[in-house]
Design an enzyme around this catalytic site. Structure first.
Site, PDB file in Angstrom:
ATOM      1  N   TYR A  50       0.819  -1.272   0.103  1.00  0.00           N
ATOM      2  CA  TYR A  50      -0.016   0.040  -0.126  1.00  0.00           C
ATOM      3  C   TYR A  50       0.814   1.285  -0.087  1.00  0.00           C
ATOM      4  CZ  TYR A  50      -3.647  -3.250   1.559  1.00  0.00           C
ATOM      5  OH  TYR A  50      -4.577  -4.236   1.791  1.00  0.00           O
ATOM      6  N   LEU A 190     -17.727  -3.329   1.687  1.00  0.00           N
ATOM      7  CA  LEU A 190     -18.729  -2.522   1.243  1.00  0.00           C
ATOM      8  C   LEU A 190     -18.934  -2.620  -0.397  1.00  0.00           C
ATOM      9  CD1 LEU A 190     -18.241   0.518   3.061  1.00  0.00           C
ATOM     10  CD2 LEU A 190     -19.447  -1.658   3.771  1.00  0.00           C
ATOM     11  N   ILE A 228     -13.277  -4.733   7.576  1.00  0.00           N
ATOM     12  CA  ILE A 228     -12.326  -3.366   7.846  1.00  0.00           C
ATOM     13  C   ILE A 228     -12.665  -2.456   6.777  1.00  0.00           C
ATOM     14  CG2 ILE A 228     -10.017  -4.537   8.770  1.00  0.00           C
ATOM     15  CD1 ILE A 228      -8.956  -5.237   5.857  1.00  0.00           C
ATOM     16  N   LYS A 230     -12.806   1.093   4.516  1.00  0.00           N
ATOM     17  CA  LYS A 230     -11.836   1.918   4.287  1.00  0.00           C
ATOM     18  C   LYS A 230     -12.572   3.272   4.049  1.00  0.00           C
ATOM     19  CE  LYS A 230      -9.720   3.985   0.570  1.00  0.00           C
ATOM     20  NZ  LYS A 230     -10.032   4.352  -1.041  1.00  0.00           N
ATOM     21  N   SER A 231     -12.174   4.237   4.436  1.00  0.00           N
ATOM     22  CA  SER A 231     -12.304   5.817   4.172  1.00  0.00           C
ATOM     23  C   SER A 231     -11.439   6.552   4.541  1.00  0.00           C
ATOM     24  CB  SER A 231     -13.795   6.085   5.122  1.00  0.00           C
ATOM     25  OG  SER A 231     -14.231   7.262   4.783  1.00  0.00           O
ATOM     26  N   VAL A 232     -11.302   7.895   4.005  1.00  0.00           N
ATOM     27  CA  VAL A 232     -10.342   8.906   4.372  1.00  0.00           C
ATOM     28  C   VAL A 232     -11.258  10.050   5.039  1.00  0.00           C
ATOM     29  CG1 VAL A 232      -8.595   8.177   2.864  1.00  0.00           C
ATOM     30  CG2 VAL A 232     -10.465   9.830   1.928  1.00  0.00           C
ATOM     31  N   ASN A 240     -18.754   4.697  10.189  1.00  0.00           N
ATOM     32  CA  ASN A 240     -18.707   3.230  10.015  1.00  0.00           C
ATOM     33  C   ASN A 240     -18.420   2.336  11.401  1.00  0.00           C
ATOM     34  OD1 ASN A 240     -19.044   3.529   7.266  1.00  0.00           O
ATOM     35  ND2 ASN A 240     -16.791   3.432   6.694  1.00  0.00           N
TER      36      ASN A 240
END
EC number: 1.1.1.-
Length: 276
Positions: A50, A190, A228, A230-232, A240
């Protein structure tokens, strides 16, 4: 309220909900991880591939939390498989993260063409014996890969992190995990956002006064999956994690599960041999 803990086959446990930082640019990672830890997350999932291990580790170090309070996961990239290469790659990862041990280390992909995942897992076992890793697991392993790994090493992975969402619920693989005592962890839980506007999902969510993402995370939790998202976005990261005060009914679960169509959004582990 903190996330429930999922017991692993080695006596350790993992928070059921964590923050994933796949496709999170390095410049956004530190802020995202900091927001997650502030919101109550205690599980962060990154990977060497990543390119954001350093930023992940920095956010944890600056959070004010003790290292032991954060369940930290990273993954070994495909080009680093093999016994000696794995030992070196591990040291590089913990150096970038600024830690001296990992809670969980995963083989990112089986890469069947290289046929090195058994030797790689033997190196994982050594690192566990040396106290550098608490739990050892795999990612994207299909039944045939799991059987070879277990038959060759005598060790059952603690976790298999796989693509898993209502379109691809991985029923057979989850059943095998249950038989073997492997915890199932979902990446792209998601559906990479493809399900957030689906009327079935939004209908279930609205009936509970929740968002579509919250309903999907809850669907995973009630199946027993580690998840898990993911978002920023700090607000979305917090949202979430607000999934512990409601429960989907059997009908809700069935409605979301009915979306299954076999769609795979990521590569097929049987043929994915990329090592770049």
């Amino acid at each position: 309220m903190g996330a429930p803990l999922v017991a692993l086959n080695d006596g350790n446990s993992i928070p059921q909900v964590g923050l994933g930082v796949w496709q999170t640019p390095p410049e956004d990672t530190e802020r995202a991880v900091a927001a997650a830890l502030a919101a109550g997350y205690r599980h962060v999932d990154t990977a060497a591939a990543y390119g954001n291990e350093e930023q992940t580790g920095r956010a944890i170090a600056q959070s004010g939390l003790d290292r032991s309070q954060v369940y930290l996961v990273t993954k070994l990239w495909n080009s680093e498989q093999g016994y000696d290469a794995t030992l070196a790659a591990f040291e590089a990862s913990v150096d970038r993260l600024g830690v001296d041990y990992l809670d969980l280390y995963l083989i990112h992909w089986p890469v069947p063409e290289k046929n090195l995942f058994v030797d790689t897992f033997k190196a994982f076992a050594r690192l566990r014996e040396d106290g550098r890793i608490r739990s050892i697991g795999v990612s994207n392993f299909e039944p045939e890969h799991l059987r070879v790994l277990i038959d060759s090493t005598g060790i059952v992975p603690a976790v298999n992190q796989i693509e898993l969402h209502p379109l691809l619920p991985q029923r057979e693989l989850r059943e095998l995990h249950a038989q073997l005592g492997i915890a199932t962890e979902a990446w792209s839980p998601l559906g990479q956002g493809s399900l957030l506007a689906h009327p079935t999902v939004t209908g279930v969510a609205e009936s509970h006064g929740k968002t579509a993402a919250q309903a999907l995370i809850r669907w995973h939790m009630q199946l027993g999956n580690i998840v898990i998202p993911k978002s920023v976005n700090p607000q979305r990261i917090e949202s979430n994690f607000d999934v512990f005060d409601f429960e989907l009914s059997e009908q809700d679960m069935a409605s979301i599960s009915s979306l299954e169509d076999g769609s795979r959004l990521g590569p097929d582990p049987k043929t994915f041999n990329f090592t770049g």
